[in-house]
Design a protein around this motif. Structure first.
Motif, short mmCIF file in Angstrom:
data_model
loop_
_atom_site.label_atom_id
_atom_site.label_comp_id
_atom_site.label_asym_id
_atom_site.label_seq_id
_atom_site.Cartn_x
_atom_site.Cartn_y
_atom_site.Cartn_z
N PHE A 16 28.52 -16.74 3.98
CA PHE A 16 28.08 -16.65 5.36
C PHE A 16 28.34 -15.23 5.85
O PHE A 16 29.38 -14.64 5.56
CB PHE A 16 28.80 -17.65 6.27
N SER A 17 27.37 -14.69 6.58
CA SER A 17 27.47 -13.35 7.14
C SER A 17 27.46 -13.45 8.66
O SER A 17 26.77 -14.30 9.23
CB SER A 17 26.30 -12.49 6.68
N LEU A 18 28.19 -12.57 9.30
CA LEU A 18 28.25 -12.57 10.76
C LEU A 18 27.14 -11.70 11.33
O LEU A 18 27.13 -10.48 11.16
CB LEU A 18 29.60 -12.05 11.25
N GLY A 19 26.18 -12.36 11.99
CA GLY A 19 25.18 -11.62 12.76
C GLY A 19 25.71 -11.43 14.17
O GLY A 19 26.25 -12.37 14.77
N THR A 20 25.53 -10.24 14.72
CA THR A 20 26.21 -9.90 15.97
C THR A 20 25.29 -9.84 17.18
O THR A 20 25.68 -9.33 18.22
CB THR A 20 26.93 -8.56 15.82
N MET A 21 24.09 -10.36 17.08
CA MET A 21 23.14 -10.24 18.18
C MET A 21 23.54 -11.08 19.39
O MET A 21 23.18 -10.77 20.52
CB MET A 21 21.74 -10.61 17.71
N ARG A 22 24.31 -12.15 19.20
CA ARG A 22 24.59 -13.07 20.30
C ARG A 22 25.95 -12.84 20.95
O ARG A 22 26.17 -13.29 22.08
CB ARG A 22 24.52 -14.52 19.81
N CYS A 23 26.88 -12.16 20.27
CA CYS A 23 28.23 -12.02 20.85
C CYS A 23 28.35 -10.66 21.55
O CYS A 23 29.18 -9.83 21.20
CB CYS A 23 29.31 -12.18 19.78
N LEU A 24 27.51 -10.47 22.58
CA LEU A 24 27.41 -9.16 23.21
C LEU A 24 27.82 -9.15 24.68
O LEU A 24 27.58 -8.16 25.37
CB LEU A 24 25.96 -8.66 23.10
N ASP A 25 28.45 -10.23 25.16
CA ASP A 25 28.80 -10.27 26.58
C ASP A 25 29.71 -9.12 26.97
O ASP A 25 29.52 -8.48 28.00
CB ASP A 25 29.48 -11.61 26.92
N ARG A 49 21.14 -1.00 15.76
CA ARG A 49 21.11 -0.15 16.96
C ARG A 49 20.37 -0.85 18.09
O ARG A 49 20.59 -0.54 19.27
CB ARG A 49 20.49 1.20 16.64
N ALA A 50 19.50 -1.82 17.77
CA ALA A 50 18.75 -2.54 18.79
C ALA A 50 19.53 -3.70 19.41
O ALA A 50 19.06 -4.32 20.36
CB ALA A 50 17.43 -3.05 18.20
N TYR A 51 20.71 -4.02 18.87
CA TYR A 51 21.49 -5.15 19.38
C TYR A 51 22.43 -4.69 20.50
O TYR A 51 23.65 -4.78 20.40
CB TYR A 51 22.33 -5.76 18.26
N GLY A 52 21.86 -4.23 21.58
CA GLY A 52 22.67 -3.83 22.72
C GLY A 52 23.77 -2.86 22.32
O GLY A 52 23.50 -1.82 21.72
N GLN A 53 25.01 -3.20 22.67
CA GLN A 53 26.15 -2.35 22.35
C GLN A 53 26.90 -2.83 21.10
O GLN A 53 28.07 -2.50 20.91
CB GLN A 53 27.10 -2.28 23.54
N LEU A 76 17.37 -0.09 11.00
CA LEU A 76 16.48 0.77 11.76
C LEU A 76 15.04 0.44 11.43
O LEU A 76 14.75 -0.15 10.40
CB LEU A 76 16.80 2.25 11.52
N LEU A 77 14.16 0.79 12.34
CA LEU A 77 12.76 0.40 12.22
C LEU A 77 11.99 1.35 11.32
O LEU A 77 12.34 2.52 11.19
CB LEU A 77 12.12 0.39 13.61
N PRO A 78 10.91 0.87 10.70
CA PRO A 78 10.04 1.77 9.95
C PRO A 78 9.55 2.91 10.84
O PRO A 78 9.25 2.70 12.02
CB PRO A 78 8.87 0.86 9.53
N GLY A 79 9.48 4.10 10.27
CA GLY A 79 9.04 5.26 11.03
C GLY A 79 10.14 5.96 11.79
O GLY A 79 9.89 6.97 12.47
N SER A 80 11.38 5.46 11.69
CA SER A 80 12.50 6.08 12.42
C SER A 80 12.89 7.43 11.79
O SER A 80 12.60 7.69 10.62
CB SER A 80 13.71 5.16 12.40
N ASP A 81 13.54 8.25 12.58
CA ASP A 81 14.13 9.50 12.10
C ASP A 81 15.43 9.14 11.38
O ASP A 81 16.47 8.93 12.00
CB ASP A 81 14.42 10.42 13.29
N VAL A 82 15.37 9.04 10.06
CA VAL A 82 16.48 8.51 9.27
C VAL A 82 17.75 9.32 9.48
O VAL A 82 18.82 8.76 9.77
CB VAL A 82 16.11 8.46 7.77
N ASP A 83 17.67 10.62 9.32
CA ASP A 83 18.85 11.48 9.40
C ASP A 83 19.55 11.34 10.75
O ASP A 83 20.77 11.11 10.82
CB ASP A 83 18.45 12.93 9.15
#
Length: 368
Positions: A16-25, A49-53, A76-83
């Motif tokens: 099991f892996s911890l996804g952090t999108m919901r524990c952002l209060d 980086r898209a999951y709030g803070q 990160l999304l396709p087309g992002s500035d990787v560096d």
């Protein structure tokens, strides 16, 4: 907690892996969830980086944990500035390397092309050690998923694959052949909103819990490395982690219960069951016919109407994250009819699905 090799990355991940999108209060709640997960044996933490803070909160919390014992994934999304984006994530995470970088939302052929253009920059962050492994995360069509898996730079893949949606089964097979780590994302929510199963589904799964039974179906597949779990508070770890040590082959009673589920769908739907062959596509009106009819299958066979409304309501609102138009867009052109091996009355079933699952109109979620 059991651990499995994450394909060619050679990392050993908790199942099991911890996804952090919901524990952002707030940072305190985030720290509590993270600490509880690590104490329960979870060693893979997924952020973005898209999951709030989330990245900032994780960076703050890492100071009280043993960083070397944790596997961090950000996206990160396709087309992002990787560096630039990798450096920004490193700063927020307060670490000098990230174990896994997932190219998130590789959902279209254009996204695949963008990823190919990123390969020189991705190779650079691999060579200088800022990133250890590159993977992809896709919500796209099977063909796009297979294309992402085939990219030589990819070492792991994040997929939607569930007992109630096996469209990506060929992708699981190809990923295993290429020795990729396989991370199943959102098996509780997008796998059927199984935290709140309808009574009909609970009765069919008895004596097993629907969520835990479908987790067991996934965990019994040795090709799959890890499943995401996304608690908002520490207590929400208790339910899923009951099967954190249950990775053996399915017991006869579990197999019989899953067979009963499949038989129930055949019995209820009879000659109206869509078998998900996808031969009906493409649709001139861009209706995602198989997905619309899959939701109808589930609503009728298992009373999963609430889940069906949730997913059906995303059509025309979520862009490439959930492509396709609603069933009421059907013009009764008949283009799909001769291609259906079941000889389903597809236009009639599409309209029926729309009436059952249309719910209330809501705003569009994302742009394309």
């Amino acid at each position: 907690m059991h651990y499995r090799r994450f394909g060619k990355t050679e990392l050993n991940l908790s199942v099991f892996s911890l996804g952090t999108m919901r524990c952002l209060d707030n940072a305190d709640t985030f720290h509590q969830v993270l600490t509880a997960a690590v104490n329960r044996g979870i060693n893979h933490i997924e952020t973005a980086r898209a999951y709030g803070q989330s990245e900032q909160y994780l960076g703050q919390a890492l100071s009280s944990l043993n960083r070397s014992e944790l596997v961090l994934t950000t996206k990160l999304l396709p087309g992002s500035d990787v560096d630039r984006f990798v450096d920004e994530s490193l700063e927020r995470l307060k670490t000098d390397y990230i174990d896994c970088l997932a190219l998130h939302g590789v959902n279209t052929a254009e996204h695949l092309h963008q990823v190919e253009e990123m390969i020189p920059a991705l190779n650079q962050v691999l060579e200088d050690g800022r990133i250890r492994h590159i993977g992809a995360s896709s919500h796209g069509d099977l063909e796009v998923v297979m294309g992402a898996i085939a990219l030589p730079i990819i070492s792991f893949i994040n997929l939607h694959y569930y007992f109630f949606n096996r469209r990506n089964a060929p992708a699981i097979k190809l990923a295993h052949q290429k020795d990729l780590g396989v991370f199943i994302i959102s098996p509780a929510d997008k796998g059927g909103q199984l935290y709140t199963p309808p009574n009909q589904l609970k009765e069919l799964c008895a004596p097993f819990d629907p969520l835990l039974l479908t987790y067991r179906w996934l965990l019994s597949d040795s090709r799959i490395t890890t499943l995401s779990v996304g608690p908002a508070v520490p207590a929400e770890l208790d339910w899923p982690l009951q099967v954190a040590n249950s990775t053996s082959v399915l017991a006869p009673t579990e197999q019989a219960t899953l067979a009963r589920l499949e038989q129930a769908q055949k019995t209820v739907l009879d000659t109206e069951q869509c078998h998900q062959c996808y031969d009906c596509l493409p649709c001139p009106e861009a209706i995602n016919i198989p997905e619309v009819l899959r939701l109808r299958n589930l609503a009728l066979a298992y009373d999963m109407e609430q889940f069906g409304q949730y997913r059906y309501g995303m059509f025309e609102r979520a862009g490439h994250w959930f492509p396709g138009r609603k069933g009421n867009r059907c013009t009764d052109c008949g283009d799909c009819l001769p291609r259906c091996p079941q000889q389903l009355a597809i236009p009639t079933l599409l309209q029926d699905t729309h009436e059952r699952l249309k719910g209330a109109e809501r705003r569009r979620l994302w742009s394309d």
